[in-house]
Design a protein around this motif. Structure first.
Motif, PDB file in Angstrom:
ATOM      1  N   LEU A 202       0.550  -1.149   0.241  1.00  0.00           N
ATOM      2  CA  LEU A 202       0.174  -0.176  -0.394  1.00  0.00           C
ATOM      3  C   LEU A 202       0.920   1.731  -0.130  1.00  0.00           C
ATOM      4  CD1 LEU A 202      -2.617  -1.553   2.666  1.00  0.00           C
ATOM      5  CD2 LEU A 202      -3.098  -0.935   0.263  1.00  0.00           C
ATOM      6  N   ARG A 203       1.641   0.843   0.852  1.00  0.00           N
ATOM      7  CA  ARG A 203       2.633   2.553   0.677  1.00  0.00           C
ATOM      8  C   ARG A 203       3.101   2.730  -0.832  1.00  0.00           C
ATOM      9  NH1 ARG A 203       5.521   3.511   5.788  1.00  0.00           N
ATOM     10  NH2 ARG A 203       5.025   2.083   6.323  1.00  0.00           N
ATOM     11  N   ARG A 204       3.484   1.438  -0.842  1.00  0.00           N
ATOM     12  CA  ARG A 204       4.779   1.866  -2.621  1.00  0.00           C
ATOM     13  C   ARG A 204       3.647   1.986  -3.364  1.00  0.00           C
ATOM     14  NH1 ARG A 204       6.800  -3.446  -1.485  1.00  0.00           N
ATOM     15  NH2 ARG A 204       5.390  -4.035  -2.248  1.00  0.00           N
ATOM     16  N   ARG A 205       2.494   1.974  -3.014  1.00  0.00           N
ATOM     17  CA  ARG A 205       1.102   2.173  -4.364  1.00  0.00           C
ATOM     18  C   ARG A 205       0.207   3.457  -3.722  1.00  0.00           C
ATOM     19  NH1 ARG A 205      -1.530  -2.605  -6.247  1.00  0.00           N
ATOM     20  NH2 ARG A 205      -2.331  -1.806  -7.324  1.00  0.00           N
ATOM     21  N   MET A 206       0.070   3.956  -2.844  1.00  0.00           N
ATOM     22  CA  MET A 206      -1.007   5.458  -2.707  1.00  0.00           C
ATOM     23  C   MET A 206      -0.155   6.067  -2.257  1.00  0.00           C
ATOM     24  SD  MET A 206      -3.351   2.820   0.147  1.00  0.00           S
ATOM     25  CE  MET A 206      -3.808   4.369   0.721  1.00  0.00           C
ATOM     26  N   LYS A 207      -0.916   6.985  -2.643  1.00  0.00           N
ATOM     27  CA  LYS A 207       0.101   8.619  -2.745  1.00  0.00           C
ATOM     28  C   LYS A 207      -1.426   9.576  -1.672  1.00  0.00           C
ATOM     29  CE  LYS A 207       3.680  10.351  -5.585  1.00  0.00           C
ATOM     30  NZ  LYS A 207       3.960   8.981  -6.275  1.00  0.00           N
ATOM     31  N   VAL A 208      -0.852  10.373  -1.099  1.00  0.00           N
ATOM     32  CA  VAL A 208      -1.860  11.363  -0.290  1.00  0.00           C
ATOM     33  C   VAL A 208      -1.504  12.275  -0.365  1.00  0.00           C
ATOM     34  CG1 VAL A 208      -3.770  11.669   1.922  1.00  0.00           C
ATOM     35  CG2 VAL A 208      -2.460   9.017   1.223  1.00  0.00           C
ATOM     36  N   ASN A 209      -2.668  13.082  -0.932  1.00  0.00           N
ATOM     37  CA  ASN A 209      -2.520  14.949  -1.354  1.00  0.00           C
ATOM     38  C   ASN A 209      -1.533  14.538  -2.040  1.00  0.00           C
ATOM     39  OD1 ASN A 209      -5.307  15.018  -0.368  1.00  0.00           O
ATOM     40  ND2 ASN A 209      -3.505  15.202   2.274  1.00  0.00           N
ATOM     41  N   ARG A 210      -1.062  14.063  -2.993  1.00  0.00           N
ATOM     42  CA  ARG A 210      -0.194  13.824  -4.011  1.00  0.00           C
ATOM     43  C   ARG A 210       1.386  13.801  -2.895  1.00  0.00           C
ATOM     44  NH1 ARG A 210      -0.508  19.346  -7.262  1.00  0.00           N
ATOM     45  NH2 ARG A 210      -3.062  18.640  -7.169  1.00  0.00           N
ATOM     46  N   ARG A 211       1.210  13.195  -2.026  1.00  0.00           N
ATOM     47  CA  ARG A 211       2.234  12.878  -0.836  1.00  0.00           C
ATOM     48  C   ARG A 211       2.609  11.634  -0.853  1.00  0.00           C
ATOM     49  NH1 ARG A 211       2.898  11.459   4.868  1.00  0.00           N
ATOM     50  NH2 ARG A 211       0.253  11.923   5.782  1.00  0.00           N
ATOM     51  N   THR A 212       4.029  11.218  -1.352  1.00  0.00           N
ATOM     52  CA  THR A 212       4.183  10.049  -1.303  1.00  0.00           C
ATOM     53  C   THR A 212       4.185   9.704   0.367  1.00  0.00           C
ATOM     54  OG1 THR A 212       6.038   8.010  -1.171  1.00  0.00           O
ATOM     55  CG2 THR A 212       6.527  10.222  -1.753  1.00  0.00           C
ATOM     56  N   LEU A 213       4.126   7.704   0.837  1.00  0.00           N
ATOM     57  CA  LEU A 213       4.187   7.508   2.008  1.00  0.00           C
ATOM     58  C   LEU A 213       5.439   6.662   2.121  1.00  0.00           C
ATOM     59  CD1 LEU A 213       0.526   5.740   2.057  1.00  0.00           C
ATOM     60  CD2 LEU A 213       1.279   7.687   2.847  1.00  0.00           C
ATOM     61  N   MET A 214       6.552   6.853   1.162  1.00  0.00           N
ATOM     62  CA  MET A 214       7.329   6.447   1.282  1.00  0.00           C
ATOM     63  C   MET A 214       8.419   7.345   2.167  1.00  0.00           C
ATOM     64  SD  MET A 214       7.557   3.398  -0.582  1.00  0.00           S
ATOM     65  CE  MET A 214       9.138   3.110  -0.623  1.00  0.00           C
ATOM     66  N   PRO A 215       9.222   6.257   3.147  1.00  0.00           N
ATOM     67  CA  PRO A 215      10.174   6.696   4.085  1.00  0.00           C
ATOM     68  C   PRO A 215      10.942   7.509   2.673  1.00  0.00           C
ATOM     69  CG  PRO A 215      10.703   4.376   4.327  1.00  0.00           C
ATOM     70  CD  PRO A 215       9.693   4.800   3.589  1.00  0.00           C
ATOM     71  N   LYS A 216      11.972   8.658   3.382  1.00  0.00           N
ATOM     72  CA  LYS A 216      12.943   9.387   3.315  1.00  0.00           C
ATOM     73  C   LYS A 216      14.097   8.877   3.159  1.00  0.00           C
ATOM     74  CE  LYS A 216      11.212  14.051   3.940  1.00  0.00           C
ATOM     75  NZ  LYS A 216      10.840  14.826   5.549  1.00  0.00           N
ATOM     76  N   ARG A 217      15.182   8.894   2.070  1.00  0.00           N
ATOM     77  CA  ARG A 217      16.394   7.933   2.353  1.00  0.00           C
ATOM     78  C   ARG A 217      16.750   9.078   1.596  1.00  0.00           C
ATOM     79  NH1 ARG A 217      20.156   4.896   1.117  1.00  0.00           N
ATOM     80  NH2 ARG A 217      20.421   2.363   1.435  1.00  0.00           N
ATOM     81  N   PRO A 218      18.378   9.611   1.784  1.00  0.00           N
ATOM     82  CA  PRO A 218      18.534  10.552   0.759  1.00  0.00           C
ATOM     83  C   PRO A 218      19.659   9.005  -0.568  1.00  0.00           C
ATOM     84  CG  PRO A 218      20.046  10.088   2.832  1.00  0.00           C
ATOM     85  CD  PRO A 218      18.652   9.538   3.101  1.00  0.00           C
ATOM     86  N   ALA A 219      19.105   9.849  -1.722  1.00  0.00           N
ATOM     87  CA  ALA A 219      20.306   8.899  -3.244  1.00  0.00           C
ATOM     88  C   ALA A 219      21.554   8.519  -2.782  1.00  0.00           C
ATOM     89  CB  ALA A 219      19.384   9.511  -4.362  1.00  0.00           C
ATOM     90  N   GLY A 220      21.267   7.491  -3.204  1.00  0.00           N
ATOM     91  CA  GLY A 220      22.768   7.481  -3.376  1.00  0.00           C
ATOM     92  C   GLY A 220      23.596   6.926  -1.986  1.00  0.00           C
ATOM     93  N   LYS A 221      23.084   6.749  -1.299  1.00  0.00           N
ATOM     94  CA  LYS A 221      23.853   6.765   0.165  1.00  0.00           C
ATOM     95  C   LYS A 221      23.459   5.424   0.591  1.00  0.00           C
ATOM     96  CE  LYS A 221      25.660  10.772   0.421  1.00  0.00           C
ATOM     97  NZ  LYS A 221      26.770  11.189   0.058  1.00  0.00           N
ATOM     98  N   ARG A 222      24.533   4.370   1.624  1.00  0.00           N
ATOM     99  CA  ARG A 222      24.718   3.589   1.922  1.00  0.00           C
ATOM    100  C   ARG A 222      23.927   3.925   3.687  1.00  0.00           C
ATOM    101  NH1 ARG A 222      27.045   4.105   6.495  1.00  0.00           N
ATOM    102  NH2 ARG A 222      29.308   5.655   7.467  1.00  0.00           N
ATOM    103  N   ALA A 223      23.757   2.474   4.203  1.00  0.00           N
ATOM    104  CA  ALA A 223      22.572   2.146   5.035  1.00  0.00           C
ATOM    105  C   ALA A 223      22.812   3.578   6.228  1.00  0.00           C
ATOM    106  CB  ALA A 223      21.795   0.624   5.673  1.00  0.00           C
ATOM    107  N   PHE A 224      22.566   3.669   7.403  1.00  0.00           N
ATOM    108  CA  PHE A 224      22.986   4.477   8.011  1.00  0.00           C
ATOM    109  C   PHE A 224      22.813   3.713  10.094  1.00  0.00           C
ATOM    110  CE2 PHE A 224      23.007   7.465  11.219  1.00  0.00           C
ATOM    111  CZ  PHE A 224      23.125   8.982  10.657  1.00  0.00           C
ATOM    112  N   ARG A 225      23.954   3.875  10.241  1.00  0.00           N
ATOM    113  CA  ARG A 225      24.426   2.910  11.798  1.00  0.00           C
ATOM    114  C   ARG A 225      23.583   3.840  12.678  1.00  0.00           C
ATOM    115  NH1 ARG A 225      30.349   1.502   9.379  1.00  0.00           N
ATOM    116  NH2 ARG A 225      29.605   0.353   6.611  1.00  0.00           N
ATOM    117  N   ALA A 226      23.227   3.429  13.831  1.00  0.00           N
ATOM    118  CA  ALA A 226      23.112   3.841  14.511  1.00  0.00           C
ATOM    119  C   ALA A 226      23.518   3.370  16.051  1.00  0.00           C
ATOM    120  CB  ALA A 226      21.803   4.669  15.145  1.00  0.00           C
ATOM    121  N   ALA A 227      23.870   3.683  16.952  1.00  0.00           N
ATOM    122  CA  ALA A 227      24.503   2.427  17.689  1.00  0.00           C
ATOM    123  C   ALA A 227      24.240   2.852  19.788  1.00  0.00           C
ATOM    124  CB  ALA A 227      26.300   2.628  18.340  1.00  0.00           C
TER     125      ALA A 227
END
Ligand SMILES: Nc1ncnc2c1ncn2[C@@H]1O[C@H](COP(=O)(O)OP(=O)(O)OP(=O)(O)O)[C@@H](O)[C@H]1O
Ligand SMILES: [Mg+2]
Length: 435
Positions: free
Chosen positions: A86-111
């Protein structure tokens, strides 16, 4: 008089009890399973959209996943796979439901680290991993703690020692030693340096040949994987000390970082580390590999005292590494001197009506100016109640406890998670570019 045999007998008794609890809690195959989420949770708590808007969207497009209706209920219940579709296919008020992730970056690591025992590290790591997965992120958790709390709560109880952080460290020792032996020797000296030799007891383990994927296990959550731990605390610290002795130039603290460097950059979005209550070989690996240091602390004076001591000792340990390995450290995605994108303190088990807690929070904020999370994790009985079922507040069905208790607990973890996510988003695009 009691000896180690009595301790063993007591442990055997306790393991039988644990196995009984798992049988009662998990499915008959003793596998942890993930529940479905109601349309109320999916719309309002997960997507942040009005429930009737959500229902309208589903009605308008019959090709969207429509969940399941329970025989005696009206709500629809969705699996996490369906929620992600649903998250991939739906938009609400033209807003994507996908989470933010900067393009071309590796996974962020948190300890999530503090050497104070019981500070809430594993509880925070578990809830942040679940909140992030519900937010649409693909998560890898690494359990650095040989108590294996996080692994057990994620349903992994039968873990081979080789497939833990210890295995990653021993594999790294074998590979790094081979690399050092193969490296071109200083031409000007004219003499070859002596080859470093590891004993057969280590090389025969075959860890050098293990692949990156061999250490990663799936969990009941389709978008959360884990590098699990198992109960072998004394052995791991003892063995690691011995390994350092065998090859003193081995950058033992960077083993896990090098291991994570080998993952494809887009395999995960977030990598969360649960650390042991100690500064040792395991936690130094976690801290070194981390982009963000998140330090949970209880709201009492002694916890503050201990947290202060933790950051002091950590500072010293990191300085020693920088001095000791200066110029000899092989380049990876993380370098020396170790620098974090951010360091933040998160107060846990906080009671908003408790004046002492409030005073402690104010003191933290004053002392660690600008580094204290605005939203502490509140003390809640829901953690106790859901923990009894080896679950997080997100995993427990809200109908299994008072709705108010569940809601309050979810709110406090949601707020703390959102702040954690925003902290990450503020630094994520500053990570080095993909190689
Ligand atoms: N917000 C909370 N509300 C109520 N109880 C909590 C909360 N957070 C943690 N606890 C409880 O406090 C205890 C310690 O928490 P946790 O295991 O997360 O700490 P830890 O720092 O990982 O401990 P260790 O140092 O042993 O690894 C657990 O019993 C947990 O259920
Ligand atoms: Mg813990």
């Amino acid at each position: 008089m009691y000896t180690h045999e009595d301790l063993s007998a007591l442990q055997a008794q306790s393991l039988r009890m644990q196995s009984w609890i798992r049988r009662q809690t998990f499915s008959p195959e003793m596998e942890k399973t993930l529940r479905r989420f109601s349309s109320w949770e999916v719309s309002e708590l997960i997507f942040g959209v009005n429930q009737s808007t959500f229902r309208g969207r589903l009605a308008a497009d019959p090709s969207l996943p429509s969940g399941e209706v329970e025989p005696d209920g009206r709500q629809r219940w969705f699996s996490l796979e369906e929620i992600n579709e649903l998250r991939r296919r739906m938009k609400v008020n033209r807003r994507t439901l996908m989470p933010k992730r900067p393009a071309g970056k590796r996974a962020f690591r948190a300890a999530i680290a503090n050497f104070k025992g019981g500070a809430g590290k594993s509880t925070v790591a578990l809830h942040f991993a679940h909140a992030a997965a519900l937010d649409g992120y693909r998560v890898l958790v690494v359990d650095f703690d040989p108590q294996a709390t996080l692994s057990h709560s994620m349903g992994l109880t039968d873990v081979a020692e080789d497939h833990t952080v210890w295995g990653i460290m021993a594999r790294d020792l074998v590979r790094e030693t081979a690399r050092m032996n193969d490296a071109p020797q200083g031409a000007e000296s004219g003499t070859a340096l002596p080859q470093r030799k590891l004993p057969a007891s280590i090389t025969d383990l075959g860890l050098g040949e293990l692949r990156v994927a061999d250490f990663i296990k799936p969990t009941a959550w389709p978008t959360i994987d884990i590098v699990p731990s198992c109960a072998n605390a004394a052995f791991v610290e003892f063995a690691s000390a011995q390994y350092r002795h065998l090859n003193p130039e081995w950058s033992f603290f960077a083993a896990v970082s090098r291991y994570l460097d080998a993952l494809p950059d887009d395999a995960y979005d977030l990598i969360i580390f649960d650390c042991p209550p100690a500064i040792g070989y395991q936690s130094m690996n976690a801290v070194f590999a981390a982009d963000l240091l998140y330090i949970p602390s209880g709201p009492g004076y002694w916890e503050y005292d201990s947290t202060t001591s933790f950051i002091g000792q950590l500072a010293e340990a990191l300085e020693d590494l920088s001095d000791g390995f200066d110029g000899t450290f092989p380049a990876g995605k993380i370098s020396l001197p170790k620098a974090f994108c951010d360091i933040r303190f998160l107060m846990t088990r906080y009671e908003p009506g408790n004046d002492l807690h409030k005073a402690m929070y104010d003191a933290f904020s004053k002392v660690f100016d600008g580094h204290v999370a605005e939203h502490p994790v509140e003390m809640t009985r829901a953690v106790e109640q859901s923990g009894r079922f080896l679950s997080s507040v997100y995993e427990i069905d809200y109908r299994d406890m008072t709705r108010e208790t569940w809601r309050r607990a979810r709110d406090t973890f949601d707020r703390a998670y959102q702040e954690f996510r925003d902290t990450i988003l503020a630094s994520w695009d500053k990570l080095e570019d993909e190689a």
